[in-house]
Structures are given as C-alpha cells and as structure tokens.
Design a protein around this motif. Structure first.
Motif, PDB file in Angstrom:
ATOM      1  N   ILE A 154     -25.902  14.909  -7.502  1.00 43.79           N
ATOM      2  CA  ILE A 154     -26.884  13.873  -7.202  1.00 43.79           C
ATOM      3  C   ILE A 154     -27.322  13.954  -5.741  1.00 43.79           C
ATOM      4  N   LEU A 155     -26.370  14.068  -4.838  1.00 46.19           N
ATOM      5  CA  LEU A 155     -26.714  14.146  -3.421  1.00 46.19           C
ATOM      6  C   LEU A 155     -27.608  15.346  -3.124  1.00 46.19           C
ATOM      7  N   GLU A 156     -27.323  16.473  -3.758  1.00 45.90           N
ATOM      8  CA  GLU A 156     -28.094  17.685  -3.483  1.00 45.90           C
ATOM      9  C   GLU A 156     -29.516  17.605  -4.011  1.00 45.90           C
ATOM     10  N   LEU A 157     -29.767  16.714  -4.967  1.00 43.08           N
ATOM     11  CA  LEU A 157     -31.143  16.521  -5.439  1.00 43.08           C
ATOM     12  C   LEU A 157     -32.045  16.013  -4.318  1.00 43.08           C
ATOM     13  N   PHE A 158     -31.467  15.273  -3.366  1.00 43.94           N
ATOM     14  CA  PHE A 158     -32.259  14.677  -2.296  1.00 43.94           C
ATOM     15  C   PHE A 158     -32.681  15.690  -1.234  1.00 43.94           C
ATOM     16  N   LEU A 159     -32.216  16.926  -1.357  1.00 47.53           N
ATOM     17  CA  LEU A 159     -32.625  17.960  -0.414  1.00 47.53           C
ATOM     18  C   LEU A 159     -34.043  18.442  -0.682  1.00 47.53           C
ATOM     19  N   ASP A 160     -34.585  18.142  -1.848  1.00 49.53           N
ATOM     20  CA  ASP A 160     -35.921  18.594  -2.222  1.00 49.53           C
ATOM     21  C   ASP A 160     -36.882  17.413  -2.302  1.00 49.53           C
ATOM     22  N   GLY A 161     -38.151  17.714  -2.403  1.00 50.77           N
ATOM     23  CA  GLY A 161     -39.159  16.683  -2.575  1.00 50.77           C
ATOM     24  C   GLY A 161     -39.324  15.817  -1.343  1.00 50.77           C
ATOM     25  N   ASP A 162     -39.666  14.534  -1.553  1.00 48.60           N
ATOM     26  CA  ASP A 162     -39.902  13.631  -0.430  1.00 48.60           C
ATOM     27  C   ASP A 162     -38.638  12.914   0.028  1.00 48.60           C
ATOM     28  N   GLY A 163     -37.491  13.260  -0.570  1.00 47.78           N
ATOM     29  CA  GLY A 163     -36.229  12.672  -0.138  1.00 47.78           C
ATOM     30  C   GLY A 163     -35.897  11.348  -0.780  1.00 47.78           C
ATOM     31  N   THR A 164     -36.675  10.921  -1.776  1.00 47.33           N
ATOM     32  CA  THR A 164     -36.348   9.699  -2.505  1.00 47.33           C
ATOM     33  C   THR A 164     -36.327   9.992  -4.001  1.00 47.33           C
ATOM     34  N   LEU A 165     -35.456   9.280  -4.715  1.00 44.86           N
ATOM     35  CA  LEU A 165     -35.341   9.458  -6.162  1.00 44.86           C
ATOM     36  C   LEU A 165     -34.988   8.122  -6.812  1.00 44.86           C
ATOM     37  N   SER A 166     -35.399   7.965  -8.069  1.00 40.90           N
ATOM     38  CA  SER A 166     -35.000   6.808  -8.864  1.00 40.90           C
ATOM     39  C   SER A 166     -33.896   7.236  -9.822  1.00 40.90           C
ATOM     40  N   THR A 167     -33.183   6.257 -10.375  1.00 38.16           N
ATOM     41  CA  THR A 167     -32.125   6.572 -11.329  1.00 38.16           C
ATOM     42  C   THR A 167     -32.661   7.324 -12.554  1.00 38.16           C
ATOM     43  N   PRO A 168     -33.797   6.919 -13.147  1.00 35.46           N
ATOM     44  CA  PRO A 168     -34.328   7.687 -14.278  1.00 35.46           C
ATOM     45  C   PRO A 168     -34.634   9.136 -13.929  1.00 35.46           C
ATOM     46  N   GLU A 169     -35.117   9.381 -12.706  1.00 30.39           N
ATOM     47  CA  GLU A 169     -35.396  10.763 -12.295  1.00 30.39           C
ATOM     48  C   GLU A 169     -34.108  11.576 -12.211  1.00 30.39           C
ATOM     49  N   ILE A 170     -33.052  10.964 -11.707  1.00 28.26           N
ATOM     50  CA  ILE A 170     -31.769  11.658 -11.618  1.00 28.26           C
ATOM     51  C   ILE A 170     -31.248  11.970 -13.021  1.00 28.26           C
ATOM     52  N   ARG A 207     -32.978  12.415 -15.726  1.00 28.59           N
ATOM     53  CA  ARG A 207     -33.792  13.479 -16.313  1.00 28.59           C
ATOM     54  C   ARG A 207     -33.475  14.847 -15.710  1.00 28.59           C
ATOM     55  N   ARG A 208     -33.310  14.905 -14.410  1.00 25.86           N
ATOM     56  CA  ARG A 208     -33.121  16.204 -13.751  1.00 25.86           C
ATOM     57  C   ARG A 208     -31.727  16.781 -13.969  1.00 25.86           C
ATOM     58  N   LEU A 209     -30.739  15.914 -14.076  1.00 21.16           N
ATOM     59  CA  LEU A 209     -29.368  16.405 -14.252  1.00 21.16           C
ATOM     60  C   LEU A 209     -28.886  16.342 -15.698  1.00 21.16           C
ATOM     61  N   GLN A 210     -29.687  15.719 -16.557  1.00 18.98           N
ATOM     62  CA  GLN A 210     -29.306  15.606 -17.971  1.00 18.98           C
ATOM     63  C   GLN A 210     -27.941  14.957 -18.127  1.00 18.98           C
ATOM     64  N   LEU A 211     -27.755  13.860 -17.412  1.00 15.06           N
ATOM     65  CA  LEU A 211     -26.510  13.094 -17.487  1.00 15.06           C
ATOM     66  C   LEU A 211     -26.767  11.763 -18.197  1.00 15.06           C
ATOM     67  N   PRO A 212     -25.725  11.162 -18.770  1.00 14.66           N
ATOM     68  CA  PRO A 212     -25.894   9.843 -19.385  1.00 14.66           C
ATOM     69  C   PRO A 212     -26.352   8.804 -18.360  1.00 14.66           C
ATOM     70  N   ARG A 213     -27.210   7.894 -18.800  1.00 16.75           N
ATOM     71  CA  ARG A 213     -27.757   6.897 -17.886  1.00 16.75           C
ATOM     72  C   ARG A 213     -26.645   6.044 -17.255  1.00 16.75           C
ATOM     73  N   THR A 214     -25.651   5.654 -18.077  1.00 12.77           N
ATOM     74  CA  THR A 214     -24.557   4.830 -17.559  1.00 12.77           C
ATOM     75  C   THR A 214     -23.788   5.561 -16.461  1.00 12.77           C
ATOM     76  N   THR A 215     -23.530   6.839 -16.683  1.00 18.00           N
ATOM     77  CA  THR A 215     -22.806   7.645 -15.682  1.00 18.00           C
ATOM     78  C   THR A 215     -23.575   7.691 -14.375  1.00 18.00           C
ATOM     79  N   VAL A 216     -24.878   7.921 -14.454  1.00 18.39           N
ATOM     80  CA  VAL A 216     -25.695   8.004 -13.239  1.00 18.39           C
ATOM     81  C   VAL A 216     -25.705   6.673 -12.510  1.00 18.39           C
TER      82      VAL A 216
END
Length: 257
Positions: free
Chosen positions: A14-30, A32-41
């Motif tokens: 999750i932390l490494e996702l913030f190295l790309d893009g504009d540096g902000t992310l929402s829980t749904p984006e995380i 989708r990108r990591l293919q993890l269960p919503r509760t886990t995220v």
C-alpha cells in the motif's frame, strides 16, 4: 531468509502505491490496484494512519497521502549514506564492466574534487587520485556539474570576464565558449571532455542526483586516446549514464533525470 508476514507485505504494498501518480489514493483505488479484500484494506489503511504513515487529505475526503513517518525514515536513511563510500562501490562495478578508470567527483566553487576512483587494469591508464582537485571547466565531471547549476549561479561562478586556466592546448579558456558547451551538456544529459585536462585522455560523465533530484556529483569514465574511438565513446556514455543512475538510486533518487 525467514517467512514473510502477509499483513506486513500488504501494508508495504500500500505504501509503495503512493510513489506513483499524484501521491494521493482512496481506499477503493487501493482495493482495485492490489486486488485485496475491501475489509483488509480498510484495516491496513486505518493502522497506517494511526501510525502516521498515511494521513487523510483535508480537501479531498476519503483520500490519503503519505504522512510524516516515511519522511522521517527516509531522512534517517539519507543521513547514513556516505557519497564517497557508495560512489566507490558503484565506480568499482562500472570499472569492472569497461576496464577503464572511473571517477566520482563533486563541485566546489569552480573546481572539482574527486571523491572516489577505481583504476583500469590496463598498463596504459589515467594517473589520478581521489582527493585531487582540478578546474571544473577542463573535465567532463566539471562540465556536467557546472551545467547543472541554475543560470544565475553559473554566471556568478563563471562571469563573462573570468580567466579560465588551460591545462592542455585543448582546454576551453573562453567563458562564452564554455557556456555554449554547457548548453549542449544540458541538452544531451552527458558531458564529454577530449584531451582538455590530460593531452592523452578523453572522458565522458553523467549526473548523479540525490533523493530531491538535485545533482550532487558526477560519474566519469576516462580512456587513453589509444583506446578511444567514436564507437567506444557511445558505449561508455551509455555505461556512465547507467552507473550514475545506479548511484543516484542508492542515494534515494527515483525517476528519470
């Protein structure tokens, strides 16, 4: 190597996702990108937020950005880095690849200071030493470092009436000619010096950047003229860029120069 802990691995993902893009992310984006269960995220994001690894973006409800803790860890890592020691390691790797003399240098006023050096194994090689100081305008590392300065700072260090010393008959001694050469260095991202500091040696150099993207050093490869050719120049330019990029990465730099 011990067993990897899945929860820790996911948190780091999750932390490494913030190295790309504009540096902000929402829980749904995380999710989708990591293919993890919503509760886990949600649980991981809540934990990272509680520990200041993530913080909510005030003006964007539901979005997160990196918090102060990654910055603190990165700063501590940067404090432990020794440019000379790391430069020596990378220079050794580059020298083993091309079997030519490799230097890492920094700029001080209008001079360069070599802080790392690895020799070629050839009988005919460049004679130099770490700690040596040379006029920046006569060397490839110096040209690379001068070209990286803001225009106003370059003008202050090398004014129009500057007296540039000549180390060989091929040295550039005219400030206007030097500025034209530095403009070409900026355009190409590589510096070339042909017999300007030593009448029997040519060199290529590439920029080394720190974690902020600032050019803090340059890495060069020096070749006696008996082994110099256009084909060799192209080959060594690519190797210098690769070596400088590796050193930059080890200093914390990310992304293209």
């Amino acid at each position: 190597m011990g067993r990897l802990v899945p929860a820790v691995t996911r948190a780091l993902d999750i932390l490494e996702l913030f190295l790309d893009g504009d540096g902000t992310l929402s829980t749904p984006e995380i999710v989708r990108r990591l293919q993890l269960p919503r509760t886990t995220v949600h649980e991981l994001v809540a934990t990272l937020t509680a520990r200041s690894y993530l913080v909510p973006v005030p003006e964007q409800p539901g979005r997160y950005r990196l918090g102060v803790r990654p910055y603190q860890l990165g700063s501590r890592y940067a404090e432990q880095l020794d440019l000379a020691a790391v430069g020596q390691q990378v220079a050794r790797t580059v020298a083993e690849t091309c079997d030519e003399t490799v230097h890492v240098a920094i700029l001080e006023d209008t001079s360069v200071i070599y802080i790392a050096k690895v020799d070629s194994t050839h009988a005919v090689r460049m004679v130099s030493a770490a700690g040596r100081r040379l006029p920046a305008h006569c060397t490839s590392v110096g040209k690379m470092l001068l070209a990286s300065l803001p225009e106003e700072e370059l003008a202050a260090r090398v004014p129009d009436d500057a007296e540039l010393v000549a180390m060989t008959p091929h040295s550039v001694t005219d400030p206007a000619t030097l500025r034209a050469a530095l403009a070409d260095v900026r355009r190409r991202g590589i510096a070339l010096e042909s017999r300007e500091s030593n009448p029997d040696v040519s060199c290529v150099a590439a920029p080394v950047r720190d974690r902020t993207g600032r050019v803090v050093a340059a890495l060069s490869i020096s070749v006696p003229m008996i082994r110099w050719s256009e084909a060799r120049r192209v080959e060594l330019e690519e190797l210098a860029v690769t070596g400088a990029a590796e050193l930059s990465e080890r200093l914390g730099h990310r992304g293209a120069a």
